[in-house]
Design an enzyme around this catalytic site. Structure first.
Site, mmCIF file in Angstrom:
data_model
loop_
_atom_site.group_PDB
_atom_site.id
_atom_site.type_symbol
_atom_site.label_atom_id
_atom_site.label_comp_id
_atom_site.label_asym_id
_atom_site.label_seq_id
_atom_site.Cartn_x
_atom_site.Cartn_y
_atom_site.Cartn_z
ATOM 1 N N TYR A 144 -1.810 -1.552 10.645
ATOM 2 C CA TYR A 144 -2.043 -1.647 9.191
ATOM 3 C C TYR A 144 -0.834 -1.091 8.433
ATOM 4 O O TYR A 144 -0.274 -1.750 7.562
ATOM 5 C CB TYR A 144 -3.322 -0.893 8.801
ATOM 6 C CG TYR A 144 -3.590 -0.985 7.315
ATOM 7 C CD1 TYR A 144 -4.162 -2.129 6.770
ATOM 8 C CD2 TYR A 144 -3.222 0.046 6.450
ATOM 9 C CE1 TYR A 144 -4.371 -2.242 5.397
ATOM 10 C CE2 TYR A 144 -3.432 -0.059 5.081
ATOM 11 C CZ TYR A 144 -4.002 -1.205 4.573
ATOM 12 O OH TYR A 144 -4.193 -1.313 3.214
ATOM 13 N N SER A 150 0.856 -1.191 0.000
ATOM 14 C CA SER A 150 0.000 0.000 0.000
ATOM 15 C C SER A 150 0.889 1.237 0.000
ATOM 16 O O SER A 150 2.076 1.165 0.346
ATOM 17 C CB SER A 150 -0.857 -0.015 1.272
ATOM 18 O OG SER A 150 -1.459 1.237 1.489
HETATM 19 N N1 LIG Z 1 -8.973 -0.118 -0.915
HETATM 20 C C1 LIG Z 1 -7.887 0.596 -0.650
HETATM 21 O O1 LIG Z 1 -7.953 1.845 -0.513
HETATM 22 C C2 LIG Z 1 -6.539 -0.089 -0.533
HETATM 23 C C3 LIG Z 1 -5.364 0.692 -0.679
HETATM 24 C C4 LIG Z 1 -4.125 0.063 -0.586
HETATM 25 C C5 LIG Z 1 -4.054 -1.295 -0.376
HETATM 26 N N2 LIG Z 1 -5.204 -2.036 -0.237
HETATM 27 C C6 LIG Z 1 -5.067 -3.482 0.013
HETATM 28 O O2 LIG Z 1 -5.742 -4.170 -1.028
HETATM 29 C C7 LIG Z 1 -6.067 -5.505 -0.564
HETATM 30 C C8 LIG Z 1 -7.489 -5.825 -0.992
HETATM 31 O O3 LIG Z 1 -8.383 -4.988 -0.285
HETATM 32 P P1 LIG Z 1 -9.654 -4.299 -0.968
HETATM 33 O O4 LIG Z 1 -9.409 -2.846 -1.028
HETATM 34 O O5 LIG Z 1 -10.041 -5.025 -2.213
HETATM 35 O O6 LIG Z 1 -10.718 -4.504 0.196
HETATM 36 P P2 LIG Z 1 -12.015 -5.459 0.254
HETATM 37 O O7 LIG Z 1 -12.930 -5.138 -0.869
HETATM 38 O O8 LIG Z 1 -12.516 -5.309 1.661
HETATM 39 O O9 LIG Z 1 -11.424 -6.912 0.012
HETATM 40 C C9 LIG Z 1 -10.636 -7.560 0.983
HETATM 41 C C10 LIG Z 1 -10.512 -9.016 0.615
HETATM 42 O O10 LIG Z 1 -9.691 -9.680 1.603
HETATM 43 C C11 LIG Z 1 -10.381 -10.843 2.018
HETATM 44 N N3 LIG Z 1 -10.076 -11.174 3.432
HETATM 45 C C12 LIG Z 1 -10.013 -10.335 4.490
HETATM 46 N N4 LIG Z 1 -9.757 -11.035 5.618
HETATM 47 C C13 LIG Z 1 -9.659 -12.344 5.256
HETATM 48 C C14 LIG Z 1 -9.415 -13.568 5.953
HETATM 49 N N5 LIG Z 1 -9.219 -13.581 7.286
HETATM 50 N N6 LIG Z 1 -9.388 -14.731 5.253
HETATM 51 C C15 LIG Z 1 -9.605 -14.724 3.906
HETATM 52 N N7 LIG Z 1 -9.845 -13.616 3.189
HETATM 53 C C16 LIG Z 1 -9.872 -12.436 3.852
HETATM 54 C C17 LIG Z 1 -11.865 -10.515 1.876
HETATM 55 O O11 LIG Z 1 -12.600 -11.724 1.828
HETATM 56 P P3 LIG Z 1 -14.212 -11.724 2.099
HETATM 57 O O12 LIG Z 1 -14.789 -11.230 0.819
HETATM 58 O O13 LIG Z 1 -14.512 -13.137 2.405
HETATM 59 O O14 LIG Z 1 -14.444 -10.803 3.248
HETATM 60 C C18 LIG Z 1 -11.865 -9.738 0.563
HETATM 61 O O15 LIG Z 1 -11.869 -10.617 -0.536
HETATM 62 C C19 LIG Z 1 -5.831 -5.486 0.945
HETATM 63 O O16 LIG Z 1 -4.601 -6.139 1.229
HETATM 64 C C20 LIG Z 1 -5.721 -4.000 1.280
HETATM 65 O O17 LIG Z 1 -4.929 -3.765 2.416
HETATM 66 C C21 LIG Z 1 -6.440 -1.455 -0.329
#
Ligand SMILES: NC(=O)c1ccc[n+]([C@@H]2O[C@H](COP(=O)([O-])OP(=O)(O)OC[C@H]3O[C@@H](n4cnc5c(N)ncnc54)[C@H](OP(=O)(O)O)[C@@H]3O)[C@@H](O)[C@H]2O)c1
Length: 229
Positions: free
Chosen positions: A119, A106
């Site tokens: 985080y 990130s």
């Molecule tokens: N969105 C942002 O602004 C942003 C910015 C920088 C980095 N990121 C990173 O991008 C990645 C994806 O996040 P996102 O933004 O796409 O958020 P999201 O829509 O909330 O998706 C998160 C994903 O992680 C899975 N997950 C969370 N905890 C888990 C567990 N204990 N076991 C298995 N799966 C789990 C969730 O599964 P479920 O569907 O089953 O809940 C979901 O598929 C993360 O690593 C996040 O830190 C996000």
């Protein structure tokens, strides 16, 4: 933690329909101890050419007050399981002389993050770990890429703010599709790290030109501004 098995099954069906491929979906809680080995055992001898460590979530609040159970789960998902999965797939990739690993870091990786301390620290780990092993793996045919997106429109923002207050982040939000495509292309090129978006690239350089204390204070102000009640 509950894993959304229904959503996973829907995604599997969509991929199979749209791309005529066979998809094996495993609904696994990545915060559980030794779950990485469990996954590798489940897929038996299936060859893994690409590993994408994407799962993750955020938690807002002062470290003295936040919920340890959720933080412990975050450390397992972001660090232990992702690192263990990487270790478990590497042997086969090195023997075959090819393989690609994409680790989700990130923009948070570039400086400390008060009010989201674990985080930010875990994303810093993911960037540092990925860059270090990418260097070790030079010449093996295996590449490791850390993807470092800024704020992106996903369910993430709601999860971060759960039980705290509204998230006011509205600026500079990329779409999930843009970020995923950017990360995928960077992985194919074997880039060590990739930051989607010109403004995010600029933001990532700022900590190099100011003191660490100043960078930390700025992040605290941004966190408070984005989530003021
Ligand atoms: N969105 C942002 O602004 C942003 C910015 C920088 C980095 N990121 C990173 O991008 C990645 C994806 O996040 P996102 O933004 O796409 O958020 P999201 O829509 O909330 O998706 C998160 C994903 O992680 C899975 N997950 C969370 N905890 C888990 C567990 N204990 N076991 C298995 N799966 C789990 C969730 O599964 P479920 O569907 O089953 O809940 C979901 O598929 C993360 O690593 C996040 O830190 C996000």
């Amino acid at each position: 933690m509950d894993v959304d098995a229904e959503n996973l099954a829907k995604t599997k069906a969509e991929l199979e329909k749209n791309f005529s491929v066979e998809v094996i979906a495993l609904a696994k809680d990545l915060s559980l101890p030794n779950i990485a080995q469990d996954i590798i055992d489940d897929i038996d001898n299936t060859q893994i050419d690409v590993l994408i460590n994407n799962a993750g979530f955020g938690l807002f609040g002062s470290f003295a007050e936040t919920d340890w159970e959720r933080e412990s789960a975050m450390l397992h998902v972001h660090i232990i399981t992702a690192t263990h999965l990487t270790k478990l797939v590497l042997d086969g990739m090195i023997k075959r002389g090819s393989g690609q690993i994409l680790n989700m870091s990130s923009l948070a990786a570039f400086q400390p993050g008060p009010l989201m301390s674990i985080y930010y620290a875990s994303k810093g780990y993911m960037l540092s770990f990925s860059e270090a092993i990418a260097n070790e793996l030079k010449g093996t045919g295996v590449t490791v890429t850390a993807l470092c997106p800024g704020p992106t429109k996903t369910a993430f923002q709601e999860t971060v703010s759960e039980n705290t207050c509204d998230n006011k982040i509205k600026f500079n939000m990329a779409s999930a599709k843009e970020v995923a495509l950017y990360g995928y292309k960077a992985m194919l090129k074997g880039k060590t790290y990739a930051i989607p978006g010109g403004f995010n690239k600029f933001l990532a350089t700022i900590p190099r030109f100011i003191t660490r204390n100043a960078a930390t204070s700025i992040v605290r102000k941004i966190q408070l501004k984005n989530r003021e009640n």
